[in-house]
Design a protein around this motif. Structure first.
Motif, PDB file in Angstrom:
ATOM      1  N   GLU A  32       0.826  -1.201   0.000  1.00 49.91           N
ATOM      2  CA  GLU A  32       0.000   0.000   0.000  1.00 49.91           C
ATOM      3  C   GLU A  32       0.865   1.258   0.000  1.00 49.91           C
ATOM      4  O   GLU A  32       1.989   1.245   0.465  1.00 49.91           O
ATOM      5  N   ASP A  82      -0.711   6.033   2.746  1.00 53.55           N
ATOM      6  CA  ASP A  82      -1.936   6.778   2.959  1.00 53.55           C
ATOM      7  C   ASP A  82      -2.671   6.293   4.190  1.00 53.55           C
ATOM      8  O   ASP A  82      -3.868   6.468   4.334  1.00 53.55           O
ATOM      9  N   THR A  83      -1.960   5.626   5.086  1.00 52.60           N
ATOM     10  CA  THR A  83      -2.525   5.270   6.388  1.00 52.60           C
ATOM     11  C   THR A  83      -1.545   5.738   7.455  1.00 52.60           C
ATOM     12  O   THR A  83      -0.364   5.989   7.173  1.00 52.60           O
ATOM     13  N   ALA A 132       2.500   5.710   6.878  1.00 53.75           N
ATOM     14  CA  ALA A 132       3.166   7.023   6.870  1.00 53.75           C
ATOM     15  C   ALA A 132       4.192   7.106   8.002  1.00 53.75           C
ATOM     16  O   ALA A 132       5.314   7.583   7.804  1.00 53.75           O
ATOM     17  N   LEU A 149      -1.893  12.520   9.619  1.00 55.09           N
ATOM     18  CA  LEU A 149      -1.359  11.897   8.401  1.00 55.09           C
ATOM     19  C   LEU A 149      -0.431  12.871   7.667  1.00 55.09           C
ATOM     20  O   LEU A 149       0.667  12.503   7.227  1.00 55.09           O
ATOM     21  N   GLY A 186       2.274  11.654   5.089  1.00 53.91           N
ATOM     22  CA  GLY A 186       1.408  10.777   4.316  1.00 53.91           C
ATOM     23  C   GLY A 186       0.772  11.508   3.158  1.00 53.91           C
ATOM     24  O   GLY A 186       1.030  12.691   2.922  1.00 53.91           O
ATOM     25  N   SER A 187      -0.098  10.833   2.441  1.00 49.28           N
ATOM     26  CA  SER A 187      -0.554  11.372   1.167  1.00 49.28           C
ATOM     27  C   SER A 187      -1.507  12.554   1.305  1.00 49.28           C
ATOM     28  O   SER A 187      -1.838  13.186   0.319  1.00 49.28           O
ATOM     29  N   GLY A 188      -1.960  12.890   2.550  1.00 46.87           N
ATOM     30  CA  GLY A 188      -2.751  14.107   2.717  1.00 46.87           C
ATOM     31  C   GLY A 188      -1.893  15.359   2.657  1.00 46.87           C
ATOM     32  O   GLY A 188      -2.388  16.469   2.643  1.00 46.87           O
TER      33      GLY A 188
END
Ligand code: XIL
Length: 451
Positions: free
Chosen positions: A30, A33-34, A38, A330, A335-337
């Motif tokens: 993955e 994004d969790t 992250a 996140l 992370g992806s945010g």
């Protein structure tokens, strides 16, 4: 069944489960994004407190399994739950949590061995020498049952008083055994499971104040006298009366500078919306700014089961929806945010293939152990990785899975077998079985290189 047999069977099962979990994690690949993935990109774990009674609830377990890389049993390892009457140990609920965590490749924090609260009344009625024996028996009973399976143990919890005095808190242990009970507990714990990190854990010690000074002085004294202590846990229960301290990072750093790891162990922040989100950001940034801050644990998955549920202090609401605080955490973890700061190692797209490697002992028995090395790609996809593992001279590796080793003396250089390709932030890993041949020391994992 005898204690010894039960111990061995838990350890042996754990080894098999850990190998299966590695494969599962590797296949899921993955992106970051969790919370767990992250945090792994930053070389940290991100955990939560878990209650065994909620594991049957599909949304609870789905959120837990998706987001978190570590669990702490919320009540199930406490003295009243595990040894309600003397020498009668019950591990059913705690085992459920540990088994679940292992089946998902999560670490487990042990909480807690010696604490004045949630303590059965029989303990308080013992005389001094009997109490000392009972305390050691309790530590040996718990740590023996989970030997090799617990990442960090909160050996002693909340032994200091609030307020300005810096004194120890009154408890059966303090009142009958004196200050020395704490070091006795740590020495017993080290012998019971040498692979576990041993932590002192407390609250209202998050900033620099009289209570944290007292804990600081104890840790400093332990380090100077060789009393075994590896980490200090900062519970970090925050609300408007007890806000995130402005000197949080500075306080974590001064403990780290004593030569111990620091962990945020029971984080929750009452509030909502962007104010709560901003407070969570401060906490995550403080941990990331301290090299020896090895991970964070929030005290529950969802507001609806929080011990402070009216304060809505967690990252998911009662319907398991992400709150603004979730996005903030996140983002702070890269992370992806995250819109992306140039040069921030957690952010997407700086063009350099990279990876990190972390080591855990996943099973332990008298003559050997299983080790697991988790490899996490940095902010770019990678197609290959290389990690060196240096074993203590006496030890030898009898098998290795999900990796291809070459040997030079006691140094093994491990490259992928089938699992070289990783998306940005994704993890894989390899496992191995080692014979101790008289040395129980941990191997040293070198830098991970990627291409
Ligand atoms: C709390 C649990 O969350 C509750 O379910 C229980 O009723 C009481 O204990 N400090 C600690 C934790 O170290 O063990 C406590 O957990 C919260 C405060």
């Amino acid at each position: 069944m005898s204690m010894t047999l039960r111990r061995l069977s838990r350890a042996a099962t754990a080894g098999l489960v850990a190998a299966a979990a590695l494969t599962a994690a590797a296949h899921s690949a993955e992106a970051a994004d969790t919370l767990g993935s992250a945090a792994a990109g930053q070389g940290r774990y991100f955990g939560t407190a878990v209650a065994a009674s909620h594991l049957g609830e599909a949304d609870y377990t789905a959120t837990l399994d998706r987001e978190f890389s570590s669990v702490t049993p919320e009540n199930e390892m406490k003295w009243d739950a595990t040894e309600p009457s003397r020498a009668t140990f019950t591990f059913t609920s705690a085992d459920r949590i540990v088994d679940h965590a292992q089946s998902k490749g999560m670490d487990v924090r042990g909480h807690t061995l010696v604490w004045h609260s949630q303590l059965p009344s029989w303990v308080g009625s013992l005389g001094a020498s009997d109490l000392s024996t009972a305390m050691k028996d309790h530590i040996n009973g718990l740590m023996g049952h989970y030997k090799g399976e617990i990442h960090s143990w909160d050996v002693v919890n909340e032994a200091f008083q609030d307020g300005g005095s810096g004194a120890r808190r009154s408890s059966p242990f303090q009142d009958k055994l004196g200050d020395g009970f704490i070091e006795e507990a740590f020495r017993t714990a080290r012998a019971a499971d040498p692979a576990a990190k041993l932590c002192y854990n407390d609250y209202n010690t998050d900033g620099v104040n009289a209570k944290s000074n007292a804990v600081y002085n104890m840790v400093k004294d332990f380090k100077s006298r060789g009393v075994p202590i590896d980490c200090v846990g900062f519970q970090s229960h925050f609300n408007s009366n007890s806000p995130v301290p402005s000197d949080y990072r500075q306080n974590l750093q001064r403990f780290a500078d004593l030569g111990v790891d620091v962990q945020i162990t029971e984080l929750d922040i009452e509030g909502s919306g962007s104010a709560q989100a901003a407070d969570y950001t401060k906490v995550v940034e403080a941990c990331l700014a301290v090299d020896r801050c090895t991970g964070m644990t929030v005290w529950g998955v969802t507001d609806k089961y929080s011990w402070r549920s009216s304060g809505t202090p967690l990252l998911f609401d009662g319907n398991y929806q992400e709150k603004p605080a979730y996005g903030a955490v996140l983002a702070a973890l890269g992370g992806s945010g995250d819109p992306g700061d140039p040069g921030d190692p957690g952010d997407p797209g700086d063009g350099t293939a990279s990876c990190t490697a972390t080591y855990t002992r996943t099973a332990d028995w008298d003559s050997g152990y299983n080790g697991q090395v988790t490899i996490t790609a940095g902010d770019e996809p990678i197609s290959a990785w290389t990690v060196t593992v240096t074993l203590p001279a006496q030890q030898s590796v009898s098998s290795l899975w999900n990796g291809t080793p070459t040997w030079s003396g006691n140094v093994m250089t491990v490259k992928p077998s089938w699992n070289g390709t990783l998306a940005a932030g994704a993890s894989t890993g390899f496992g191995f079985t080692a014979a101790k041949n008289g040395s129980d020391a941990a191997p040293t994992v070198g830098t991970c290189t990627a291409s």
